[in-house]
Design an enzyme around this catalytic site. Structure first.
Site, short mmCIF file in Angstrom:
data_model
loop_
_atom_site.label_atom_id
_atom_site.label_comp_id
_atom_site.label_asym_id
_atom_site.label_seq_id
_atom_site.Cartn_x
_atom_site.Cartn_y
_atom_site.Cartn_z
N HIS A 178 0.83 -1.20 0.00
CA HIS A 178 0.00 0.00 0.00
C HIS A 178 0.87 1.25 0.00
CE1 HIS A 178 0.64 0.79 4.39
NE2 HIS A 178 0.62 -0.53 4.50
N ASP A 218 -0.49 4.28 0.87
CA ASP A 218 -1.00 5.24 1.86
C ASP A 218 -0.29 5.10 3.19
OD1 ASP A 218 -2.34 2.70 1.99
OD2 ASP A 218 -3.79 3.58 3.39
N ASP A 243 6.55 1.55 6.94
CA ASP A 243 5.19 1.07 6.67
C ASP A 243 4.52 1.92 5.60
OD1 ASP A 243 2.79 -0.26 6.87
OD2 ASP A 243 2.23 0.60 8.79
N GLU A 303 -5.15 1.08 2.72
CA GLU A 303 -4.95 -0.04 3.63
C GLU A 303 -5.03 0.44 5.07
OE1 GLU A 303 -2.86 -2.97 6.22
OE2 GLU A 303 -2.39 -0.86 5.90
N GLU A 304 -4.54 1.66 5.32
CA GLU A 304 -4.46 2.18 6.68
C GLU A 304 -5.81 2.69 7.20
OE1 GLU A 304 -2.08 1.65 8.44
OE2 GLU A 304 -0.15 1.80 7.41
N GLU A 343 4.44 -5.91 4.20
CA GLU A 343 4.23 -5.32 5.52
C GLU A 343 5.46 -5.51 6.40
OE1 GLU A 343 1.96 -3.46 6.72
OE2 GLU A 343 0.29 -3.67 5.33
N HIS A 367 3.98 3.91 12.53
CA HIS A 367 2.91 4.77 13.03
C HIS A 367 3.39 5.73 14.12
CE1 HIS A 367 -0.70 2.18 11.46
NE2 HIS A 367 0.36 2.08 10.67
#
Length: 375
Positions: A66, A68, A99, A133-134, A162, A348
């Site tokens: 992903h 995003d 990520d 995805e997030e 991932e 994150h």
């Protein structure tokens, strides 16, 4: 000397792709893939950009990921602006470094090197990329998979980038994931004055014994591949905010992370039987965000383990813990699915970062997997 993996990762990080905004990341990847002979099919749904790309024919190995990212948080707390990638002491800093823009860069460069070495490779190499995805993940990989399944596309193996690693790249490979089921439960009572409880029906008091029993249930013992099923209450809401009003309703939200020992229907049935046991008046809504899946030892797991052992000289753990990923959707196609990516210690977080050398290593591992499965 410049490194193509790091350069591409930096270019991707500079694009502030807050979910589901792709911010030009996929256009950059598509340009690189088309240059080496990939056919690219954009698959946009709603506000989400996706693409499916392939090169070759036959047995198919897809790389999934992903573009995003989650919000950066307080930018003033970053050592450098979150969307201005910088390298300090060998670490690449920036939102999405781990990520998972670092993995995306490693995938693309690995594909470029692979095609240069094997221009007439025997199998099909593919990419499945999304910008959602997030966040809700409703218009991303799940929609692409549904489209591919409707036309009977072949997908034998899928490597999701991932960030699976914990201390060094490749120390953990995710070869499955638990299922995730959320219950939104409302217990109905009768609102009234706290001084006149006989004229009301307190839903909090009604629900308390049921919830006490619910949290103490042993759902299963897990198995060789999965830890025991976990149930956690996530949100509880009731009352008006006043200290003299008995609430009329109570909302409770709880989530199950469940193993292959259970099905979502088994969980639902047991919760409903508990509600009936305590004679509660209730409304319930369920949200199944993913079924559990497991990829056993086979060609894909063996290829990934071999690549890690070759380049990092460690034997990876095969685990199924952690949250859900888009692998849960891809597994529906009958594909073998594993996750291999960089260290996840800062994902994150403020000052998200990844070891630059790890991304170079990851690109080599990805290329070796390609060589073992579709060369």
């Amino acid at each position: 000397m410049s490194c193509p993996v790091i350069e591409l990762a930096q270019q991707l990080i500079r694009r502030p792709s807050l979910s589901p905004d792709d911010a030009g990341c996929q256009a950059l990847m598509i340009e690189r893939l088309r240059a080496i002979g990939f056919t690219v099919e954009p698959m946009d749904f709603g506000d989400t950009q996706n693409f499916w790309a392939w090169r070759g024919h036959g047995e198919t190995l897809a790389f999934a990921g992903h573009t995003d990212v989650v919000p950066a948080g307080d930018a003033d707390r970053w050592i450098n602006p979150p969307f201005e990638p910088t390298i300090r002491d060998g670490m690449l800093f920036g939102r999405g470094a781990a990520d998972m823009k670092g993995s995306l860069a490693a995938m693309v460069v690995a594909a470029e090197r692979f095609v240069a070495q094997y221009p007439n490779h025997r199998g099909r190499l593919a990419f499945l990329i999304t910008s959602d995805e997030e966040a809700s993940a409703k218009n991303g990989t799940v929609k692409v998979v549904e489209t591919l399944m409707a036309r009977n596309e072949r997908l034998d193996y899928c490597l999701v980038g991932e960030p699976s690693s914990t201390e060094v790249v490749g120390d953990v490979v995710k070869n499955g994931r638990r299922g995730s089921l959320t219950c939104n439960l409302t217990i109905h009572g009768v609102q009234g004055h706290v001084a006149y409880p006989h004229l009301a029906d307190n839903p909090v008091h009604r629900a308390a014994p049921m919830l006490a029993e619910l949290v103490n249930i042993e759902w299963d013992k897990g198995n060789e591949f999965f830890p025991p099923t976990s149930m956690q209450i996530a949100n509880v809401q009731s009352g008006t905010g006043s200290n003299n009003v008995i609430p009329g309703d109570m909302f409770v939200q709880f989530n199950f992370r469940f193993s292959t020992e259970l099905t979502d229907e088994m969980i639902k049935a047991r919760v409903v039987s508990l509600l009936e046991k305590y004679q509660l008046r209730y409304s319930v809504e369920w949200w199944l965000s993913g079924q559990p899946f497991l990829t056993g030892r086979g060609k894909l797991v063996d290829a990934v383990v071999s690549a890690i052992e070759h380049y990092n000289e460690i034997k990876p753990q095969l685990l199924t813990n952690g949250g859900t990923s888009d692998g849960r959707f891809i597994a529906r196609m009958g594909a073998q699915v594993v996750e291999l990516g960089p260290v996840n210690a800062t994902i994150h977080k403020i000052n998200e970062c990844v070891n630059a050398a790890d991304l170079q290593l990851l690109a080599r591992m990805y290329q070796r997997v390609m060589e073992q499965l579709v060369a």
